[in-house]
Design an enzyme around this catalytic site. Structure first.
Site, PDB file in Angstrom:
ATOM      1  N   LEU A  81       0.447  -2.656   9.069  1.00 60.50           N
ATOM      2  CA  LEU A  81      -0.181  -1.523   8.377  1.00 60.50           C
ATOM      3  C   LEU A  81      -1.366  -1.960   7.520  1.00 60.50           C
ATOM      4  O   LEU A  81      -2.047  -1.113   6.926  1.00 60.50           O
ATOM      5  CB  LEU A  81       0.864  -0.833   7.485  1.00 60.50           C
ATOM      6  CG  LEU A  81       1.999  -0.143   8.246  1.00 60.50           C
ATOM      7  CD1 LEU A  81       3.251  -0.043   7.390  1.00 60.50           C
ATOM      8  CD2 LEU A  81       1.589   1.234   8.709  1.00 60.50           C
ATOM      9  N   GLY A 101       0.831  -1.205   0.000  1.00 59.00           N
ATOM     10  CA  GLY A 101       0.000   0.000   0.000  1.00 59.00           C
ATOM     11  C   GLY A 101       0.862   1.250   0.000  1.00 59.00           C
ATOM     12  O   GLY A 101       2.094   1.190  -0.123  1.00 59.00           O
ATOM     13  N   PHE A 102       0.219   2.379   0.168  1.00 55.49           N
ATOM     14  CA  PHE A 102       0.916   3.668   0.138  1.00 55.49           C
ATOM     15  C   PHE A 102       1.989   3.735   1.238  1.00 55.49           C
ATOM     16  O   PHE A 102       3.191   3.759   0.957  1.00 55.49           O
ATOM     17  CB  PHE A 102      -0.135   4.784   0.249  1.00 55.49           C
ATOM     18  CG  PHE A 102       0.378   6.084   0.758  1.00 55.49           C
ATOM     19  CD1 PHE A 102       1.464   6.707   0.148  1.00 55.49           C
ATOM     20  CD2 PHE A 102      -0.224   6.712   1.849  1.00 55.49           C
ATOM     21  CE1 PHE A 102       1.945   7.924   0.627  1.00 55.49           C
ATOM     22  CE2 PHE A 102       0.249   7.925   2.324  1.00 55.49           C
ATOM     23  CZ  PHE A 102       1.343   8.524   1.718  1.00 55.49           C
ATOM     24  N   THR A 107      -6.187  -3.064  -1.679  1.00 57.01           N
ATOM     25  CA  THR A 107      -6.091  -1.659  -2.096  1.00 57.01           C
ATOM     26  C   THR A 107      -4.667  -1.310  -2.525  1.00 57.01           C
ATOM     27  O   THR A 107      -4.432  -0.194  -2.989  1.00 57.01           O
ATOM     28  CB  THR A 107      -6.509  -0.703  -0.946  1.00 57.01           C
ATOM     29  OG1 THR A 107      -5.651  -0.906   0.174  1.00 57.01           O
ATOM     30  CG2 THR A 107      -7.952  -0.939  -0.527  1.00 57.01           C
ATOM     31  N   ARG A 163      -8.954  10.286  -1.183  1.00 58.60           N
ATOM     32  CA  ARG A 163      -8.419  11.131  -0.122  1.00 58.60           C
ATOM     33  C   ARG A 163      -8.133  12.534  -0.673  1.00 58.60           C
ATOM     34  O   ARG A 163      -7.960  12.733  -1.877  1.00 58.60           O
ATOM     35  CB  ARG A 163      -7.185  10.485   0.509  1.00 58.60           C
ATOM     36  CG  ARG A 163      -7.606   9.253   1.309  1.00 58.60           C
ATOM     37  CD  ARG A 163      -6.470   8.625   2.081  1.00 58.60           C
ATOM     38  NE  ARG A 163      -5.826   7.538   1.368  1.00 58.60           N
ATOM     39  CZ  ARG A 163      -4.984   6.686   1.941  1.00 58.60           C
ATOM     40  NH1 ARG A 163      -4.689   6.795   3.197  1.00 58.60           N
ATOM     41  NH2 ARG A 163      -4.429   5.722   1.237  1.00 58.60           N
ATOM     42  N   TYR A 181     -14.302   1.736  10.123  1.00 57.40           N
ATOM     43  CA  TYR A 181     -12.860   2.002  10.213  1.00 57.40           C
ATOM     44  C   TYR A 181     -12.486   2.399  11.640  1.00 57.40           C
ATOM     45  O   TYR A 181     -11.599   1.804  12.245  1.00 57.40           O
ATOM     46  CB  TYR A 181     -12.510   3.113   9.227  1.00 57.40           C
ATOM     47  CG  TYR A 181     -11.046   3.455   9.146  1.00 57.40           C
ATOM     48  CD1 TYR A 181     -10.119   2.529   8.672  1.00 57.40           C
ATOM     49  CD2 TYR A 181     -10.585   4.721   9.518  1.00 57.40           C
ATOM     50  CE1 TYR A 181      -8.768   2.848   8.582  1.00 57.40           C
ATOM     51  CE2 TYR A 181      -9.234   5.053   9.423  1.00 57.40           C
ATOM     52  CZ  TYR A 181      -8.328   4.115   8.952  1.00 57.40           C
ATOM     53  OH  TYR A 181      -6.998   4.439   8.859  1.00 57.40           O
ATOM     54  N   THR A 208     -10.486  -6.985   8.842  1.00 56.64           N
ATOM     55  CA  THR A 208      -9.041  -6.728   8.806  1.00 56.64           C
ATOM     56  C   THR A 208      -8.570  -6.072  10.098  1.00 56.64           C
ATOM     57  O   THR A 208      -7.572  -6.481  10.693  1.00 56.64           O
ATOM     58  CB  THR A 208      -8.699  -5.841   7.584  1.00 56.64           C
ATOM     59  OG1 THR A 208      -9.119  -6.527   6.403  1.00 56.64           O
ATOM     60  CG2 THR A 208      -7.217  -5.549   7.501  1.00 56.64           C
ATOM     61  N   ASP A 263      -4.212 -12.832   3.287  1.00 62.58           N
ATOM     62  CA  ASP A 263      -5.200 -11.996   3.963  1.00 62.58           C
ATOM     63  C   ASP A 263      -4.915 -12.094   5.459  1.00 62.58           C
ATOM     64  O   ASP A 263      -5.006 -13.190   6.028  1.00 62.58           O
ATOM     65  CB  ASP A 263      -6.595 -12.554   3.626  1.00 62.58           C
ATOM     66  CG  ASP A 263      -7.716 -11.808   4.326  1.00 62.58           C
ATOM     67  OD1 ASP A 263      -7.433 -10.929   5.167  1.00 62.58           O
ATOM     68  OD2 ASP A 263      -8.884 -12.119   4.035  1.00 62.58           O
TER      69      ASP A 263
HETATM   70  P1  NAD Z   1      -3.404   1.685   1.658  1.00 53.92           P
HETATM   71  O1  NAD Z   1      -4.803   1.339   1.336  1.00 53.92           O
HETATM   72  O2  NAD Z   1      -2.594   2.375   0.614  1.00 53.92           O
HETATM   73  O3  NAD Z   1      -2.605   0.406   2.123  1.00 53.92           O
HETATM   74  C1  NAD Z   1      -3.181  -0.633   2.860  1.00 53.92           C
HETATM   75  C2  NAD Z   1      -2.562  -1.939   2.405  1.00 53.92           C
HETATM   76  O4  NAD Z   1      -3.125  -2.997   3.197  1.00 53.92           O
HETATM   77  C3  NAD Z   1      -2.868  -2.266   0.950  1.00 53.92           C
HETATM   78  O5  NAD Z   1      -1.711  -2.700   0.284  1.00 53.92           O
HETATM   79  C4  NAD Z   1      -3.906  -3.392   1.046  1.00 53.92           C
HETATM   80  O6  NAD Z   1      -3.890  -4.244  -0.077  1.00 53.92           O
HETATM   81  C5  NAD Z   1      -3.484  -4.065   2.337  1.00 53.92           C
HETATM   82  N1  NAD Z   1      -4.584  -4.822   2.970  1.00 53.92           N
HETATM   83  C6  NAD Z   1      -5.842  -4.395   3.228  1.00 53.92           C
HETATM   84  N2  NAD Z   1      -6.555  -5.365   3.835  1.00 53.92           N
HETATM   85  C7  NAD Z   1      -5.711  -6.434   3.964  1.00 53.92           C
HETATM   86  C8  NAD Z   1      -5.846  -7.733   4.514  1.00 53.92           C
HETATM   87  N3  NAD Z   1      -6.996  -8.158   5.059  1.00 53.92           N
HETATM   88  N4  NAD Z   1      -4.773  -8.567   4.469  1.00 53.92           N
HETATM   89  C9  NAD Z   1      -3.591  -8.161   3.939  1.00 53.92           C
HETATM   90  N5  NAD Z   1      -3.411  -6.940   3.402  1.00 53.92           N
HETATM   91  C10 NAD Z   1      -4.458  -6.082   3.417  1.00 53.92           C
HETATM   92  O7  NAD Z   1      -3.448   2.581   2.991  1.00 53.92           O
HETATM   93  P2  NAD Z   1      -2.293   3.435   3.692  1.00 53.92           P
HETATM   94  O8  NAD Z   1      -2.651   4.858   3.592  1.00 53.92           O
HETATM   95  O9  NAD Z   1      -0.965   2.990   3.222  1.00 53.92           O
HETATM   96  O10 NAD Z   1      -2.508   3.020   5.211  1.00 53.92           O
HETATM   97  C11 NAD Z   1      -1.680   2.054   5.846  1.00 53.92           C
HETATM   98  C12 NAD Z   1      -2.033   1.941   7.319  1.00 53.92           C
HETATM   99  O11 NAD Z   1      -1.849   3.195   7.982  1.00 53.92           O
HETATM  100  C13 NAD Z   1      -3.485   1.528   7.576  1.00 53.92           C
HETATM  101  O12 NAD Z   1      -3.516   0.652   8.671  1.00 53.92           O
HETATM  102  C14 NAD Z   1      -4.161   2.833   7.931  1.00 53.92           C
HETATM  103  O13 NAD Z   1      -5.278   2.633   8.750  1.00 53.92           O
HETATM  104  C15 NAD Z   1      -3.038   3.580   8.627  1.00 53.92           C
HETATM  105  N6  NAD Z   1      -3.244   5.024   8.538  1.00 53.92           N
HETATM  106  C16 NAD Z   1      -2.970   5.709   7.394  1.00 53.92           C
HETATM  107  C17 NAD Z   1      -3.191   7.073   7.331  1.00 53.92           C
HETATM  108  C18 NAD Z   1      -2.872   7.885   6.099  1.00 53.92           C
HETATM  109  O14 NAD Z   1      -3.105   9.099   6.098  1.00 53.92           O
HETATM  110  N7  NAD Z   1      -2.356   7.315   5.041  1.00 53.92           N
HETATM  111  C19 NAD Z   1      -3.700   7.749   8.448  1.00 53.92           C
HETATM  112  C20 NAD Z   1      -3.995   7.008   9.583  1.00 53.92           C
HETATM  113  C21 NAD Z   1      -3.740   5.657   9.633  1.00 53.92           C
END
Ligand code: NAD
Length: 305
Positions: free
Chosen positions: A71, A13-14, A38, A184, A143, A90, A54
């Site tokens: 993450l 992910g990001f 995602t 976002r 969430y 998740t 998963d």
């Molecule tokens: P994202 O959607 O880009 O990345 C999430 C990743 O998790 C993806 O690669 C997705 O494929 C994977 N994923 C989702 N469900 C899964 C599962 N059941 N099993 C295995 N993999 C799974 O989101 P992000 O922005 O990179 O966020 C990453 C983490 O940071 C998350 O936990 C999010 O809640 C937390 N977070 C992010 C932000 C932000 O601003 N980006 C803010 C607060 C918290």
């Protein structure tokens, strides 16, 4: 000594992909566990081992693990509103299985929580001691409550099993590899500005956000990983801006002729959001350094390709 072996869930992910990159740069062996719900394989830096799984199902990995960074979770409202049950699975079962893995491997684990645990806050700025103001049955609850449950599970694993577990509460973070259509604010604004379309601002745009550039966030997350602090610790940029300001800054840094268009407010959208990062400063010696204009500029450059 063999290199540290780190499991990054959500590494495709990001945020996770930047974390994998930083760890590889430090010489760690990185195992990225992701379901690609995602995220995408192209995000995973070369050198990381990919395990397609998963996390909401029991997780087993061969070999030693020194550190787990959890993450995995849909994070954009567009994603979690599209898959509410999966998001709860998740955040709930997933966090349980990841903590179980850390327990079996005797590894430090850092669980990514979120500023959304504070809901629409009645206390400002938000300190870690604030319990939050969350609507448990609103659309965003899938969430927020999943993350709150994840925090409770992390604390329980620490208390009952002695797992070296820590929680970080991440505030809005942006940067390269966010998807153009992930819903976002920053990718939406940058995409709209570069295409010369109107920037869509929900409500009056006077609601505030605090936006952290990804490089700063990753530094904070790794500092937490290297500490033994249980958290929760806020990680975010305390510079507070209105959504309208962000729209205008985006137009400015992209040199766009776009205008702002106000659209309907989102339900349960928080009015104000700003981390108190006193604890992160004190315990981790961390604070963000990238100003919004600079972060926006580098994101827009990457976005334009
Ligand atoms: P994202 O959607 O880009 O990345 C999430 C990743 O998790 C993806 O690669 C997705 O494929 C994977 N994923 C989702 N469900 C899964 C599962 N059941 N099993 C295995 N993999 C799974 O989101 P992000 O922005 O990179 O966020 C990453 C983490 O940071 C998350 O936990 C999010 O809640 C937390 N977070 C992010 C932000 C932000 O601003 N980006 C803010 C607060 C918290």
């Amino acid at each position: 000594m063999s290199p540290e072996r780190v499991v990054v869930t959500g590494g495709a992910g990001f945020l996770g992909s930047h974390v994998c990159e930083a760890l590889l740069d430090e010489g760690a062996q990185v195992v990225c566990v992701d379901s690609f719900r995602t995220g995408s394989r192209e995000n995973v830096p070369p050198g990381a081992t990919v395990v397609a799984a998963d996390v909401a199902r029991p997780l087993d990995l061969l070999g030693p693990v020194d550190l787990v960074l959890h993450l995995a979770c849909p994070a954009s409202p567009a994603d979690y509103l599209r898959m509410p049950v999966d998001t709860l699975r998740t955040g709930g079962f997933g966090t349980y299985h990841v903590l179980e893995l850390a327990r079996r491997k005797d590894a430090r684990v850092v669980v990514a929580s979120t500023s959304e645990v504070y809901g629409d806050p009645e206390e400002h700025p938000q300190r870690e001691s604030y319990w939050g103001h969350v609507n448990p049955i609103g659309p965003r609850s899938v969430y927020d409550e999943a993350k709150r449950f994840g925090e409770a599970m992390t604390v329980a694993f620490r208390a009952e099993h002695g797992v070296d577990a820590g929680i970080v509460r991440i505030f809005n973070t942006y940067g390269p590899r966010m998807r153009a259509h992930d819903g976002r604010m920053i990718p939406t604004f940058v995409r709209q500005a570069l295409a010369g379309e109107a920037l869509t601002v929900h409500g009056d745009g006077l609601q505030t956000r605090s936006l952290c550039y990804v490089d700063d966030l990753v530094r904070g997350l790794l500092a937490m990983a290297r500490s033994d602090h249980p958290g929760p610790i806020n990680l975010g940029n305390p510079a507070e801006v209105t959504v309208l300001d962000v729209a205008h800054k985006t137009i400015e840094v992209t040199g766009s002729s776009s205008v702002v268009r106000h659209v309907e407010s989102m339900q349960d959208d928080p009015r104000r959001r700003r981390p108190d990062i006193g604890l992160a400063r004190e315990v981790l010696g961390w604070q963000p350094t990238v100003a919004l204009e600079d972060g926006l500029r580098s994101f827009a450059r990457e976005f334009a390709g």
